[in-house]
Scaffold this motif. Structure first.
Motif, mmCIF file in Angstrom:
data_model
loop_
_atom_site.group_PDB
_atom_site.id
_atom_site.type_symbol
_atom_site.label_atom_id
_atom_site.label_comp_id
_atom_site.label_asym_id
_atom_site.label_seq_id
_atom_site.Cartn_x
_atom_site.Cartn_y
_atom_site.Cartn_z
ATOM 1 N N ASP A 50 0.823 -1.212 0.000
ATOM 2 C CA ASP A 50 0.000 0.000 0.000
ATOM 3 C C ASP A 50 0.858 1.263 0.000
ATOM 4 O O ASP A 50 0.425 2.318 -0.472
ATOM 5 C CB ASP A 50 -0.926 -0.027 1.217
ATOM 6 C CG ASP A 50 -1.832 1.188 1.286
ATOM 7 O OD1 ASP A 50 -2.512 1.467 0.284
ATOM 8 O OD2 ASP A 50 -1.848 1.864 2.339
ATOM 9 N N PHE A 52 3.474 1.775 -1.731
ATOM 10 C CA PHE A 52 4.098 1.993 -3.032
ATOM 11 C C PHE A 52 3.107 2.008 -4.195
ATOM 12 O O PHE A 52 3.490 2.349 -5.312
ATOM 13 C CB PHE A 52 5.146 0.899 -3.289
ATOM 14 C CG PHE A 52 6.176 0.779 -2.203
ATOM 15 C CD1 PHE A 52 7.247 1.662 -2.139
ATOM 16 C CD2 PHE A 52 6.057 -0.195 -1.217
ATOM 17 C CE1 PHE A 52 8.192 1.558 -1.134
ATOM 18 C CE2 PHE A 52 6.996 -0.302 -0.206
ATOM 19 C CZ PHE A 52 8.075 0.583 -0.159
ATOM 20 N N VAL A 53 1.864 1.627 -3.936
ATOM 21 C CA VAL A 53 0.871 1.554 -5.016
ATOM 22 C C VAL A 53 0.165 2.893 -5.166
ATOM 23 O O VAL A 53 -0.281 3.488 -4.173
ATOM 24 C CB VAL A 53 -0.157 0.432 -4.730
ATOM 25 C CG1 VAL A 53 -1.261 0.443 -5.785
ATOM 26 C CG2 VAL A 53 0.531 -0.915 -4.695
ATOM 27 N N ARG A 54 0.075 3.376 -6.408
ATOM 28 C CA ARG A 54 -0.618 4.636 -6.664
ATOM 29 C C ARG A 54 -2.110 4.512 -6.373
ATOM 30 O O ARG A 54 -2.680 3.428 -6.434
ATOM 31 C CB ARG A 54 -0.414 5.073 -8.112
ATOM 32 C CG ARG A 54 1.030 5.412 -8.459
ATOM 33 C CD ARG A 54 1.095 6.151 -9.791
ATOM 34 N NE ARG A 54 0.488 5.374 -10.864
ATOM 35 C CZ ARG A 54 1.169 4.502 -11.620
ATOM 36 N NH1 ARG A 54 2.457 4.290 -11.393
ATOM 37 N NH2 ARG A 54 0.561 3.853 -12.588
ATOM 38 N N GLU A 55 -2.742 5.640 -6.093
ATOM 39 C CA GLU A 55 -4.163 5.651 -5.725
ATOM 40 C C GLU A 55 -5.022 5.036 -6.810
ATOM 41 O O GLU A 55 -6.008 4.354 -6.525
ATOM 42 C CB GLU A 55 -4.611 7.094 -5.450
ATOM 43 C CG GLU A 55 -5.948 7.206 -4.734
ATOM 44 C CD GLU A 55 -5.894 6.652 -3.319
ATOM 45 O OE1 GLU A 55 -6.928 6.096 -2.870
ATOM 46 O OE2 GLU A 55 -4.849 6.771 -2.671
ATOM 47 N N SER A 56 -4.652 5.251 -8.048
ATOM 48 C CA SER A 56 -5.453 4.737 -9.161
ATOM 49 C C SER A 56 -5.356 3.217 -9.306
ATOM 50 O O SER A 56 -6.132 2.608 -10.036
ATOM 51 C CB SER A 56 -5.006 5.393 -10.470
ATOM 52 O OG SER A 56 -3.635 5.107 -10.732
ATOM 53 N N ARG A 57 -4.389 2.601 -8.607
ATOM 54 C CA ARG A 57 -4.206 1.159 -8.723
ATOM 55 C C ARG A 57 -4.439 0.433 -7.400
ATOM 56 O O ARG A 57 -4.002 -0.706 -7.209
ATOM 57 C CB ARG A 57 -2.786 0.863 -9.242
ATOM 58 C CG ARG A 57 -2.499 1.522 -10.585
ATOM 59 C CD ARG A 57 -1.076 1.236 -11.055
ATOM 60 N NE ARG A 57 -0.905 -0.155 -11.421
ATOM 61 C CZ ARG A 57 -1.212 -0.664 -12.613
ATOM 62 N NH1 ARG A 57 -1.728 0.110 -13.556
ATOM 63 N NH2 ARG A 57 -1.007 -1.945 -12.867
ATOM 64 N N LYS A 58 -5.133 1.097 -6.471
ATOM 65 C CA LYS A 58 -5.405 0.488 -5.174
ATOM 66 C C LYS A 58 -6.272 -0.756 -5.294
ATOM 67 O O LYS A 58 -6.260 -1.620 -4.407
ATOM 68 C CB LYS A 58 -6.102 1.501 -4.253
ATOM 69 C CG LYS A 58 -5.249 2.695 -3.840
ATOM 70 C CD LYS A 58 -4.152 2.296 -2.864
ATOM 71 C CE LYS A 58 -3.427 3.535 -2.358
ATOM 72 N NZ LYS A 58 -2.323 3.197 -1.434
#
Length: 538
Positions: A50, A52-58
């Motif tokens: 979480d 390192f993951v961008r908001e658009s790829r949650k």
């Protein structure tokens, strides 16, 4: 048995020192503990990812969680013989802290399957509701599922209490996780305070049991309680009674049920579904372990107590569900909440019956819990679909659902009939018969009568809700609505009924899985009813 030896090295030790080191050698069967370990490992990976993951790829975190739960379920297959144990005492191989027997595997399948369906419901909820932080949500859900999977395999009081709290503490946070939602925060606070109180009472009971027996292992406790000195008998009885309180709270047994309706209403819908199935499974598996495995010598204490709790719980739950108004906001969720309390009463019956006969009676509880998990999660899945256009969760919002979403209406109707125990929900009928038979076989005729009366009461509100699904929406006949293609006005002359939105794939998959499972179980009920006729602890 494949195992890895974990040894304690003593530098420079010779003779007696080496013997002492060897006496603390512990064998760990990694395959036996794999299901909860997989879930816990995925929870940690999701929490780190979480960052390192961008908001658009949650949404990928949700998919990873689903994959982890599928792997954990597959890890149960090599254990299907139910003959593996680990973390056993070196000088007594029969006293183990973890046992993957048939009881543990059945409940773990229920827990992990329930968590998987909850995850499918949660993918859409976490994506649509920006108030829910995705990373924290998935970590908490998986952490709770890991504790819930550990509990049925626990065979000592320490592991049992730790597993119970690992399953419970993340659940408190899940209930109140929505940012800026006052109702959610209040529900979480009520759930937390009442649960902490029940846990404190349970820990006092555990300490009394330990003081009486001098051991934590359930099988050792059962042996030593057979011969308790007269001066410690009262302490042992108090310990047995107080230990039951914490698990009675988790099962939502009356009078420890008061947190249920407000918690279900305040929690995100997938969390309410999770608590209704997985949270209940945690309570019942713990209750079975401490009564049937640890306290058989004191069946005269817990048997009558659980019989009274069963009668009170099913009556309180069904009568309260009967009083839900069709136009009250969140009335559908409240009905499901009170229904779950009533169902908890039925689940308690075979456990109480085990005090009067043998531990094989608890198989009826496991069979009923498996049936309930499938159909109740299915009902919550359909509720999530309806909430996409009717977010108030009123019972009236389901009026004429067949006209706008016939497949969802048919699925919900089937789930409600299963809960009511009516055809075509054959599995619900057979599961109720198994529970009823357990009470009769144990000589608890009065409890069987109370159950029969409550089944009749429940028929009314289940059938009333089912009938709503197929009624003509207010304002236009069904044929006129389908011909014109215009939605009918909402009940009470409000805004027009909005057309059904496309059902997201995860929600559709959850409904299809539960509906298919319900159909299969109704056609081949022996798949789970076989648990009602065998000894799951062998």
């Amino acid at each position: 048995m494949a195992a890895e030896a974990v040894t304690v090295a003593v530098t420079g030790a010779t003779g007696p020192a080496r013997t002492a080191a060897e006496s603390v050698v512990q064998s760990i069967d990694w395959l036996a503990i794999l299901p909860p370990v997989v879930v816990a490992a995925v929870a940690l990976l999701v929490l780190v990812a979480d960052l390192f993951v961008r908001e658009s790829r949650k949404h990928l975190l949700g998919l990873a969680s689903v994959a982890g739960l599928v792997v954990a379920l597959l890890a149960l297959i090599p254990l299907r013989k139910g003959d593996r144990t680990t973390f056993c005492l070196v000088d007594d191989a029969t006293a183990c802290s973890y046992t993957a027997d048939h009881f543990a595997l059945a409940v773990q399948a229920l827990v992990l399957g329930g968590a998987l369906l909850t995850a499918l419901l949660s993918i859409t909820a976490a994506k649509d509701d920006t108030r829910i932080p995705a990373g924290e949500y998935w970590f908490l859900l998986l952490s709770s599922a890991a504790g819930a999977a550990l509990l049925p395999a626990s065979r000592d009081l320490a592991t049992l209490v730790v597993a119970l709290e690992v399953a419970s503490l993340p659940a408190f946070a899940l209930v109140g996780l929505r940012r800026g939602d006052k109702r959610s925060s209040e529900a979480a606070l009520k759930f937390f305070l009442s649960s902490v109180t029940a846990t404190a009472v349970m820990l006092l009971g555990v300490s009394f049991v330990y003081a009486t027996t001098g051991t934590m292992h359930l099988t050792e406790i059962a042996t030593r309680l057979d011969d308790v000195p007269a001066q410690l008998d009262t302490l042992a009885q108090a310990g047995v009674a107080l230990t039951l309180v914490g698990f009675a709270f988790k099962t939502a047994a009356a009078p420890f049920h008061f947190w249920v309706p407000d918690t279900y209403v305040g929690a995100p819908l997938p969390v309410a579904a999770y608590l209704s199935v997985v949270g209940k499974a945690v309570g019942f598996s713990g209750l079975i372990l401490v009564t049937v495995v640890a306290f058989p010598s004191y069946a005269d204490v817990w048997g009558p107590a659980l019989a009274v709790l069963a009668a009170l719980t099913m009556t309180v739950g069904n009568v309260a569900a009967l009083r839900q108004s069709a136009t009250r906001a969140r009335g559908a969720i409240r009905l499901l909440a009170w229904s779950s309390v009533g169902q908890a009463g039925y689940l308690l019956v075979p456990i109480a019956a085990a005090a009067y006969t043998s531990d094989t009676q608890i198989g009826s509880t496991v069979a009923y819990a498996l049936m309930y998990a499938v159909v109740n999660l299915g009902a919550f899945a359909v509720a999530a679909v309806v909430a996409r256009t009717r977010p108030l969760h009123r019972l009236a919002d389901y009026r004429g659902l067949y006209a706008t979403n016939p497949l969802a209406a048919l699925a919900l109707g089937f789930f409600l009939l299963c809960l009511a125990g009516l055809p075509p929900g054959i599995i619900g009928l057979f599961a109720k018969v198994a529970v009823f038979s357990a009470a009769v076989d144990a000589g608890l005729g009065w409890l069987a009568v109370v159950m029969a009366v409550n089944v009749v009461i429940a028929l009314f509100y289940y059938l009333q809700w089912t009938a709503l699904l197929f009624r003509t929406p207010d304002g236009a006949p069904a044929s006129q609505e389908s011909a014109a293609g215009t939605p009918a006005p909402a009940e009470g002359g409000g805004a027009p009924r909005r057309p059904a939105l496309p059902v997201p794939v995860p929600l559709a998959l959850a409904i299809v899985l539960t509906f298919a499972a319900g159909i299969v179980l109704s056609g081949v009920p022996q798949l789970i009813l076989r648990f009602a006729t065998g000894n799951l602890f062998q």
